[in-house]
Design an enzyme around this catalytic site. Structure first.
Site, mmCIF file in Angstrom:
data_model
loop_
_atom_site.group_PDB
_atom_site.id
_atom_site.type_symbol
_atom_site.label_atom_id
_atom_site.label_comp_id
_atom_site.label_asym_id
_atom_site.label_seq_id
_atom_site.Cartn_x
_atom_site.Cartn_y
_atom_site.Cartn_z
ATOM 1 N N ASP A 23 -5.613 -45.039 17.817
ATOM 2 C CA ASP A 23 -6.790 -45.273 16.984
ATOM 3 C C ASP A 23 -7.759 -44.138 17.272
ATOM 4 O O ASP A 23 -8.268 -44.025 18.394
ATOM 5 C CB ASP A 23 -7.440 -46.619 17.321
ATOM 6 C CG ASP A 23 -6.538 -47.792 16.978
ATOM 7 O OD1 ASP A 23 -5.884 -47.749 15.926
ATOM 8 O OD2 ASP A 23 -6.482 -48.758 17.762
ATOM 9 N N ASP A 38 -4.166 -55.942 7.783
ATOM 10 C CA ASP A 38 -4.996 -56.516 8.841
ATOM 11 C C ASP A 38 -5.274 -57.959 8.462
ATOM 12 O O ASP A 38 -6.059 -58.231 7.548
ATOM 13 C CB ASP A 38 -6.317 -55.746 8.969
ATOM 14 C CG ASP A 38 -6.129 -54.351 9.523
ATOM 15 O OD1 ASP A 38 -5.117 -54.122 10.211
ATOM 16 O OD2 ASP A 38 -6.983 -53.487 9.271
#
Length: 256
Positions: free
Chosen positions: A12, A131
């Site tokens: 990330d 997500d």
């Protein structure tokens, strides 16, 4: 013969640095993305996923630079996601060195984008990133899970399982299923959600969110995951890619 399960470290990246938090909050620095990618390649990672968590700012120059430098250092497939809104974005990322591109929010807003990318570049290039979280407040969905945006902070009311199936029908070549409830908690993958999506899609399914022990990886593979993605346990030295692969082998699960 069973297909070998892939182990995928996830980077990330925010402003050129790898970060990691819990449920996408309280981010802390985890290192340089190129150095980490090089390390994971050496450890035997099957792929590396690179997510630009600040892509919404619109300034993607940092991403292209880091992707290019990372691609020069590793010899495994590199998937890049975050802020992909058009086929032009996909083209630029592929030219920068990505092998596959992840789409999320833009595809939710305009599902035709999935079909456009698949038709222009091929389904093998396109990873649908979902997500998802359990529905606690608001109207229930058929599966009990909903798609979220903005790092899990905004619900959409869209059923996560239905959306995964729809996107695959439109041309998505893989599904990266990330549990926003489990993300960064190291408490284990959401096996129920994983199994529900596995029932409706035939493309490779990547489990993400919650890895904390080698046993968690085994459980996700047995629930139907073709690939296992993790971040913090690798970044902060809890275990290595090699550790996970050996544990999978010991459990009778084929790995690359």
């Amino acid at each position: 013969m069973a297909v070998a399960v892939r182990v995928i470290p996830c980077l990330d990246v925010d402003a050129g640095r790898v970060v990691k938090g819990v449920n996408f909050a309280d981010l802390r620095d985890a290192g340089d993305p190129v150095e980490l990618a090089r390390r994971y390649d050496a450890e035997g990672a099957d792929e590396i996923t690179f997510l630009d968590v600040s892509a919404s700012s619109g300034d993607r120059q940092t991403t292209y630079d880091v992707v290019g430098r990372t691609a020069e250092e590793v010899f495994v497939p590199l998937t890049v996601g975050g802020g992909v809104r058009s086929t032009e974005d996909v083209d630029r990322l592929l030219r920068a060195g990505a092998d596959k591109v992840g789409v999320n929010t833009a595809a939710i807003a305009r599902p035709d984008l999935v079909q456009e990318i698949a038709q222009r570049f091929g389904s093998q290039v396109l990873v649908l990133s979902v997500d998802a979280r359990r529905v606690v407040d608001g109207p229930p969905t058929p599966s009990g899970y909903e798609v979220t945006t903005h790092g899990g902070r905004q619900g959409t009311g869209i059923d996560a399982v239905t959306w995964a199936r729809q996107a695959v029908e439109l041309g998505a070549g893989e599904v990266l299923l990330n549990s926003m409830d489990a993300d960064g908690t190291t408490a284990g993958f959401d096996l129920e959600m994983l199994a529900a999506v596995r029932e409706v899609v035939a493309v490779p399914l990547i489990a993400s969110g919650g890895a904390g022990t080698p046993e968690h990886f085994v459980a996700a593979a047995r629930a139907g995951a073709d690939a296992l993605l993790a971040a913090s346990v690798f970044h902060f030295g809890v275990m290595t890619v090699a550790d996970v692969k050996q544990h999978l082998r010991d459990a009778g699960i084929p790995v690359r």
